[in-house]
Design an enzyme around this catalytic site. Structure first.
Site, PDB file in Angstrom:
ATOM      1  N   THR A   1      -8.621  -9.979   4.938  1.00 44.31           N
ATOM      2  CA  THR A   1      -9.499  -8.157   5.405  1.00 44.31           C
ATOM      3  C   THR A   1     -10.814  -8.330   5.920  1.00 44.31           C
ATOM      4  O   THR A   1     -12.027  -9.232   5.388  1.00 44.31           O
ATOM      5  CB  THR A   1      -9.746  -7.496   4.796  1.00 44.31           C
ATOM      6  OG1 THR A   1      -8.161  -6.884   3.921  1.00 44.31           O
ATOM      7  CG2 THR A   1     -10.156  -5.793   4.635  1.00 44.31           C
TER       8      THR A   1
ATOM      9  N   VAL B   1      -2.670  -8.092   4.988  1.00 44.36           N
ATOM     10  CA  VAL B   1      -1.599  -7.495   4.299  1.00 44.36           C
ATOM     11  C   VAL B   1      -2.010  -6.284   3.415  1.00 44.36           C
ATOM     12  O   VAL B   1      -2.727  -5.828   2.808  1.00 44.36           O
ATOM     13  CB  VAL B   1      -1.185  -8.574   2.899  1.00 44.36           C
ATOM     14  CG1 VAL B   1      -0.833  -9.690   4.486  1.00 44.36           C
ATOM     15  CG2 VAL B   1      -2.256  -8.953   2.526  1.00 44.36           C
TER      16      VAL B   1
ATOM     17  N   VAL C   1      -6.655  -0.396  10.033  1.00 46.58           N
ATOM     18  CA  VAL C   1      -5.174  -0.005   9.242  1.00 46.58           C
ATOM     19  C   VAL C   1      -5.892  -0.041   7.669  1.00 46.58           C
ATOM     20  O   VAL C   1      -5.878   0.758   6.756  1.00 46.58           O
ATOM     21  CB  VAL C   1      -4.502   0.078   9.664  1.00 46.58           C
ATOM     22  CG1 VAL C   1      -3.012   0.540   9.227  1.00 46.58           C
ATOM     23  CG2 VAL C   1      -4.166   0.637  11.467  1.00 46.58           C
ATOM     24  N   LYS C   2      -5.822  -1.374   8.142  1.00 47.06           N
ATOM     25  CA  LYS C   2      -6.585  -1.889   6.705  1.00 47.06           C
ATOM     26  C   LYS C   2      -7.040  -1.174   5.843  1.00 47.06           C
ATOM     27  O   LYS C   2      -6.954  -1.047   4.631  1.00 47.06           O
ATOM     28  CB  LYS C   2      -5.958  -3.683   5.968  1.00 47.06           C
ATOM     29  CG  LYS C   2      -6.548  -4.228   4.947  1.00 47.06           C
ATOM     30  CD  LYS C   2      -5.329  -3.615   3.917  1.00 47.06           C
ATOM     31  CE  LYS C   2      -6.254  -4.606   2.728  1.00 47.06           C
ATOM     32  NZ  LYS C   2      -5.640  -6.059   1.900  1.00 47.06           N
ATOM     33  N   ILE C   3      -8.179  -1.280   6.009  1.00 49.39           N
ATOM     34  CA  ILE C   3      -9.278  -0.700   5.204  1.00 49.39           C
ATOM     35  C   ILE C   3      -9.070   0.594   5.000  1.00 49.39           C
ATOM     36  O   ILE C   3      -9.542   1.127   4.408  1.00 49.39           O
ATOM     37  CB  ILE C   3     -11.069  -1.094   6.574  1.00 49.39           C
ATOM     38  CG1 ILE C   3     -11.379  -2.098   6.614  1.00 49.39           C
ATOM     39  CG2 ILE C   3     -12.406  -0.441   6.151  1.00 49.39           C
ATOM     40  CD1 ILE C   3     -12.304  -2.828   7.629  1.00 49.39           C
TER      41      ILE C   3
END
Length: 297
Positions: A103, A128, A177-179
């Site tokens: 990330t 992930v 999206v991950k954050i």
């Protein structure tokens, strides 16, 4: 899945070790791995993973995966230190592909991708999502930032350790999206921590509180996992996703919000809570340990 000759893997920590193991046992490729800690490399050797230097990985691997703790470390691995001669940017050759499972700040991913593209090296950001247990089970979720051709090339490999693989856009989109996923998740965790403290002081058992909420409109992944398994029993082990890592992700979210002109007050409040937990000595504990702040511990 087309057979690859060699995969590289840099960073076999909490998430990287099980991911690397799945790649080694399911991809059909020879896997070289690098980490500063010898212990996970020794465990992975049982699955035919070969310990290697960064230079050896750059020389031999067709595709190189990275699973590192922060954007700063990702940048150091790619750009190297000093004159940069020991970074992947200098060591890799045109046509190789770097897949970043870490990330990182969105703009950093885009800058690194541009630098690598200048040397003919391809890049994808594939941070992930889900827990260490999902990494062990091979059921992670992966949002992918890459062009269509790169996505098609790496999707079968990602599916060796992920149950859900989503192409969300070009370079940087995976990080967005991950954050934001972690921002929403841990703002929910904060609400659960507050709910436990309030509920117990009002005389309701926390297990019963969360069980009742799970059949109401407050039901969520965070409730069933972080709430029931960590916050209710006050179980916050180390060697899991810690408070300091969660704070880092939220700082990336606030930085992104600032860039696009959004005052993310909820995320800023959460960072303040993380700071209190760290000051109280809980920084290395599993991230729902922010609950301890409300328990006066």
């Amino acid at each position: 899945m087309a057979t690859l000759n060699t995969l590289g893997f840099i960073g076999v920590g909490v998430m990287g070790e099980p991911i690397c193991r799945h790649l080694a046992t399911k991809s059909g490729a020879r896997v070289l791995a690098h980490d500063r800690d010898d212990a996970p490399l020794r465990r992975l050797a049982q699955h035919k993973v070969i310990a290697a230097s960064l230079r050896e990985i750059a020389e031999q691997a067709d595709i190189i995966f990275m699973s590192l703790p922060s954007g700063e470390i990702v940048q150091n691995v790619i750009r190297g230190d000093g004159d940069g001669a020991n970074g992947l940017l200098a060591l890799c050759r045109a046509g190789q592909l770097i897949v970043d499972l870490s990330t990182s700040p969105v703009e950093l991913s885009r800058r690194l991708a541009a630098d690598l593209a200048g040397a003919g090296i391809l890049f994808a950001d594939t941070p992930v999502m889900r827990t260490r247990a999902a990494a062990e089970a091979g059921t992670l979720a992966v949002p992918v930032g890459a062009d269509d051709a790169v996505f098609a090339r790496i999707e079968p490999l990602l599916r060796t350790f992920a149950a859900d693989v989503i192409h969300v856009g070009g370079i940087g989109a995976g990080q967005v999206v991950k954050i934001l996923n972690n921002m929403v998740l841990y703002e929910t965790v904060l609400a659960l921590a507050e709910a436990r403290a309030i509920g117990t002081r009002a005389g309701v058992d926390p297990d019963r509180l969360f069980a009742a909420m799970s059949v109401g409109s407050a039901d969520s992944f965070a409730l069933r996992n972080h709430g029931m398994k960590a916050i209710a029993p006050q179980n916050f082990p180390e060697k899991a996703f810690p408070v300091v890592y969660a704070k880092k992700d939220l700082q990336y979210a606030v930085g992104l919000a600032d860039q696009v002109g959004v005052d993310a007050t909820g995320a800023k409040n959460l960072i303040a809570c993380f700071d209190k937990a760290i000051a109280a000595g809980h920084g290395d504990k599993y991230a729902p340990a922010i609950s301890l702040v409300f328990e006066g511990k």
